[in-house]
Motif scaffolding. Structure first.
Motif, mmCIF file in Angstrom:
data_model
loop_
_atom_site.group_PDB
_atom_site.id
_atom_site.type_symbol
_atom_site.label_atom_id
_atom_site.label_comp_id
_atom_site.label_asym_id
_atom_site.label_seq_id
_atom_site.Cartn_x
_atom_site.Cartn_y
_atom_site.Cartn_z
ATOM 1 N N THR A 1 36.672 -0.217 53.696
ATOM 2 C CA THR A 1 37.618 -0.523 52.859
ATOM 3 C C THR A 1 38.228 0.536 52.200
ATOM 4 O OG1 THR A 1 36.034 -1.693 52.332
ATOM 5 C CG2 THR A 1 37.366 -1.993 50.843
ATOM 6 N N CYS B 1 39.031 -5.851 44.874
ATOM 7 C CA CYS B 1 40.296 -4.198 45.960
ATOM 8 C C CYS B 1 41.890 -5.535 45.854
ATOM 9 C CB CYS B 1 39.807 -3.971 46.544
ATOM 10 S SG CYS B 1 38.301 -2.678 46.783
ATOM 11 N N ARG B 2 41.350 -6.640 45.853
ATOM 12 C CA ARG B 2 42.663 -7.678 46.575
ATOM 13 C C ARG B 2 43.457 -7.984 45.121
ATOM 14 N NH1 ARG B 2 42.149 -9.452 51.429
ATOM 15 N NH2 ARG B 2 43.577 -11.454 51.337
ATOM 16 N N ASP C 1 42.520 -11.823 44.973
ATOM 17 C CA ASP C 1 40.904 -12.692 44.658
ATOM 18 C C ASP C 1 41.330 -11.125 42.894
ATOM 19 O OD1 ASP C 1 39.450 -12.814 46.592
ATOM 20 O OD2 ASP C 1 38.741 -10.693 46.744
ATOM 21 N N THR D 1 48.437 -2.268 48.680
ATOM 22 C CA THR D 1 48.154 -3.242 47.957
ATOM 23 C C THR D 1 47.504 -4.446 49.311
ATOM 24 O OG1 THR D 1 50.348 -2.716 47.418
ATOM 25 C CG2 THR D 1 49.662 -5.290 47.549
ATOM 26 N N LEU D 2 46.545 -5.111 48.448
ATOM 27 C CA LEU D 2 46.087 -6.309 49.463
ATOM 28 C C LEU D 2 46.380 -7.689 49.198
ATOM 29 C CD1 LEU D 2 42.315 -3.908 50.154
ATOM 30 C CD2 LEU D 2 44.512 -3.711 51.220
ATOM 31 N N GLY D 3 45.878 -8.038 49.757
ATOM 32 C CA GLY D 3 45.866 -9.504 49.306
ATOM 33 C C GLY D 3 47.456 -10.319 49.008
ATOM 34 N N CYS E 1 43.965 1.537 45.554
ATOM 35 C CA CYS E 1 44.249 -0.594 45.567
ATOM 36 C C CYS E 1 44.468 -0.667 44.025
ATOM 37 C CB CYS E 1 42.926 -0.821 45.545
ATOM 38 S SG CYS E 1 42.270 -0.881 47.533
#
Length: 399
Positions: A287, A258-259, A262, A388-390, A293
């Motif tokens: 989450t 999801c990131r 990652d 927007t993760l990570g 995502c």
């Protein structure tokens, strides 16, 4: 074979499954971990995305065929691996046959109730899904069996963490269906006579074992015995993921990303594709929905590897939205389980037909002749929808 009557939506299939299944079996499939925030958001998020349909000039014919994860398919839909399909005696074999009949790829869980050899025989386009459990030697043994069976790829699932329960209660799942268990469970089963008779005709109770975790023909561990092995194995490192991809040497999908960071590490590790997934809400609750995502992950790595989406897909229009936002295909889980419970193999085929019809209808409405023509401009994305993760660079955050 369960009696099957045509249903027009996945929601109707779910209603029929609820009426047919013992309550504990239905509840085991129903929803995600803890409060179910992620489970609900997976579905609700698709409803926040819109279309702007045309009223004339749409193409008379539409093409749904595509290629994803090195497989040609009749439409951008795949079967997501789900464990121990005790909703129907034929379980994963029925699902595999249905998928083959409709020209889509099959995902088989390593916690499945049917041997990989039988499932590949039913659908040559079968991916074998693996959890990191038991260390590299055990993983290599399982991959070798999958290779010998003829699977077309491996899916490494990393989006599953131990959940401490559900707010609405977690059903008690027996370790094995021995005589004592069958006696204590019989009152519940008898209240669902059609489901009970489906299994009674086979002369066998529901299979709660995992026959794909050892060499072919070896003793199949019980579901919770296998679950215990997974819980006692330290989580994989990125070196372990790279080792798996190299050891397999073919199409290798990392499920659970999801990131953005990652996703980039996955590319560095040598994976062939990633599935943007939160295990259908059965991972860490709260989450974000996977469709929120997806665009950031596609922007980060979509030009290097295939990106697919898993989570909350119940309609053909959901598939169109996912493809428009960059997914090569959408994986379905509970949707086909409702079909399997409601009508066996024909019920799964019914679900796939419903999705196909919905994809075609959406393409017609927005004026697209081919699923490959879809772009983000075909979807109305409200402000604040995307996640927007990570990423550490504020300029990178999508709006």
């Amino acid at each position: 074979m369960a009696e099957h009557r045509w249903f027009e939506t996945v929601a109707v299939a779910q209603e029929r499954a609820k009426k047919r299944l013992p309550p504990s079996v239905y509840k085991a499939l129903l929803a995600g971990s803890e409060k179910g925030v992620t489970y609900a958001d997976n579905m609700a998020a698709f409803g926040e995305l819109g279309f702007a349909p045309h009223v004339a000039g749409q193409p008379a014919e539409r093409s749904l065929a595509t290629r994803a994860l090195d497989q040609d398919m009749s439409m951008p839909v795949m079967i997501s691996p789900t464990g121990v399909q005790a909703v129907h005696p034929e379980g994963e074999v029925a699902v595999a046959r249905a998928a083959a009949a409709r020209g889509v790829a099959m995902g088989l869980s390593s916690f499945a109730s049917k041997p990989v050899e039988e499932v590949v025989a039913a659908n040559p386009q079968t991916f074998f899904q693996m959890y990191w459990m038991g260390g590299r030697d055990a993983m290599a043994t399982r991959m070798e069996r999958a290779r010998a069976a003829g699977v077309v790829g491996v899916i490494a699932t990393t989006d599953w963490s131990f959940s401490n329960g559900r707010d609405w209660g977690s059903p008690i799942i027996p370790a094995r269906m021995d005589l004592r268990t069958m006696i204590t469970r019989s009152p519940e089963a008898i209240r669902r006579p059609r489901w009970f008779l489906d299994f009674a005709k086979t002369g066998r109770p529901p299979e709660l074992t995992a026959p794909n975790l050892g060499p072919e023909g070896s003793r199949a561990p019980g579901f919770f015995e296998a679950y215990g092995e997974w819980m006692q194995t330290p989580p994989p490192t990125w070196d372990d993921i790279a080792w798996m991809a190299e050891e397999w040497g073919g199409t290798f999908v990392l499920k659970g990303v999801c990131r953005v960071d990652d996703a980039r590490r996955a590319v560095d590790a040598g994976v062939s594709a990633i599935s943007v997934s939160n295990h259908g809400g059965n991972n860490l609750d709260s989450t974000p929905a996977t469709i929120r995502c997806l665009p950031a992950v596609v922007e980060a790595v979509g030009d290097q590897i295939d990106v697919v989406l898993d989570g909350g897909v119940r309609r053909g229009s959901d598939v169109v939205k996912a493809v428009a936002l960059g997914a090569k295909a959408a994986l379905i889980g509970r949707a086909y389980l409702w079909g399997l419970a409601a009508g066996g193999q024909p019920g799964v085929e019914n679900v796939l037909d419903v999705l196909r019809g919905g994809i075609d209808s959406a393409l017609r409405g927005i004026g697209k002749a081919d699923v490959h023509d879809l772009t983000p401009d075909d979807v109305l994305i409200p402000d604040g929808f995307l996640r927007t993760l990570g990423v550490s660079d504020p300029a990178y955050v999508m709006h």
